[in-house]
Design an enzyme around this catalytic site. Structure first.
Site, PDB file in Angstrom:
ATOM      1  N   ASP A 100       0.846  -1.171   0.000  1.00  0.00           N
ATOM      2  CA  ASP A 100       0.000   0.000   0.000  1.00  0.00           C
ATOM      3  C   ASP A 100       0.901   1.248   0.000  1.00  0.00           C
ATOM      4  OD1 ASP A 100      -3.038   0.812   0.494  1.00  0.00           O
ATOM      5  OD2 ASP A 100      -1.865   2.011   1.899  1.00  0.00           O
ATOM      6  N   TYR A 198      -1.652  11.330   2.465  1.00  0.00           N
ATOM      7  CA  TYR A 198      -2.389  11.712   1.260  1.00  0.00           C
ATOM      8  C   TYR A 198      -2.320  13.221   1.027  1.00  0.00           C
ATOM      9  CZ  TYR A 198      -4.419   7.035   1.572  1.00  0.00           C
ATOM     10  OH  TYR A 198      -4.593   5.675   1.627  1.00  0.00           O
ATOM     11  N   HIS A 251      -6.802  -6.750  -1.627  1.00  0.00           N
ATOM     12  CA  HIS A 251      -5.774  -5.738  -1.374  1.00  0.00           C
ATOM     13  C   HIS A 251      -4.848  -6.094  -0.221  1.00  0.00           C
ATOM     14  CE1 HIS A 251      -3.945  -1.778  -1.176  1.00  0.00           C
ATOM     15  NE2 HIS A 251      -4.226  -1.719   0.116  1.00  0.00           N
TER      16      HIS A 251
END
Length: 274
Positions: A100, A198, A251
């Site tokens: 990730d 982010y 994921h």
């Protein structure tokens, strides 16, 4: 388990340091909203082959390394943290594994510091340039809508505190891990620190180029966020031996497919001189 504390100025990173110190080393970089424990079911197989493992709780996740300002999470600082972990452990070169967001750091570390990376195993995360190209696809862009939403101030923190368990469960993460990561995100400053990864994207000055170290890319065909276009394009950005492994999974590969992850790492790490 040895817990090493690595100082980065005023910040302190917690690092799980396990296994023999006289063999090869594997640096394990987690993603959002995990911590170094996401590798707990991968580590025993690596140590069983005589490898040392370093699994940091990265910036924003270690209680002593949660700066509130988003600029502190620029990619170049995250890569420098990874280098500092290696330096503190006395490791010149390591096999680097990232999942990730940790995969994003791993790609950048391999591109910027190939002398410190014996091999790269990217788990779920495509090369950043492959992902950027894939964002021209409406499907891929739509699946990453949340990255734009996370740029908002304060509101994402409020939503995640309430909805994180259901969002993680819906994405395929098993319940024990949902509970573990949710508890960590309730610690002071944890949600803001995680979201700042982010929010720092527009500020980062580092744009990773092609990788020149042996690379394996593991991708789950059922990943709800990272789709096939970016996965298939990733090999274009590796100028070294490269292997693409597609799994019938989602994921959360470190948690749900630890044997496959460990095997991929050992294929390059558990060799003489590895």
């Amino acid at each position: 388990m040895r817990v090493r504390q690595v100082r980065r100025g005023r910040l302190v990173l917690d690092v799980r340091d396990e296994g023999p110190v006289d063999g090869g080393t594997v640096l394990l970089l987690h993603g959002f909203p995990q911590d170094g424990s996401c590798w707990d079911e991968v580590v025993p197989a690596l140590q069983g082959e005589g490898l040392r493992t370093l699994a940091p709780d990265q910036r924003g996740y270690s209680p002593g390394a949660r700066p509130p300002e988003r600029a502190a999470y620029r990619l170049e600082f995250l890569v420098a943290d990874a280098v500092a972990v290696l330096d503190a452990a006395g490791v010149g070169r390591a096999h680097v594994v990232g999942h990730d967001w940790g995969g994003g750091v791993a790609w950048a570390l391999a591109a910027e510091h190939p002398d410190r990376v014996a091999s790269l195993t990217a788990v779920s995360t495509p090369h950043p340039r492959a992902l950027a190209g894939a964002l021209l696809s409406p499907d891929q862009a739509a699946r990453l809508w949340y990255m734009g939403a996370f740029q908002l101030p304060r509101l994402p923190e409020a939503v995640l505190v309430r909805r994180l368990p259901s969002l993680l469960a819906a994405s395929g993460l098993p319940d024990p891990w949902v509970e573990r990561y949710t508890l960590r995100m309730r610690e002071p400053g944890a949600v803001r620190g995680a979201l700042n990864w982010y929010r720092a994207l527009p500020l980062s000055r580092l744009r990773p180029g092609d990788v020149t170290v042996p690379t394996t890319y593991l991708w789950g065909a059922g990943d709800p966020a990272l789709r096939r276009t970016a996965a298939r394009r990733t090999g274009r950005h590796v100028d070294a031996p490269y292997r693409f492994v597609e799994l019938s999974a989602g994921h959360w590969l470190p948690e749900t497919e630890p044997e496959e992850v460990a095997t991929a790492v050992l294929d390059v790490a558990a060799v003489p001189g590895g």
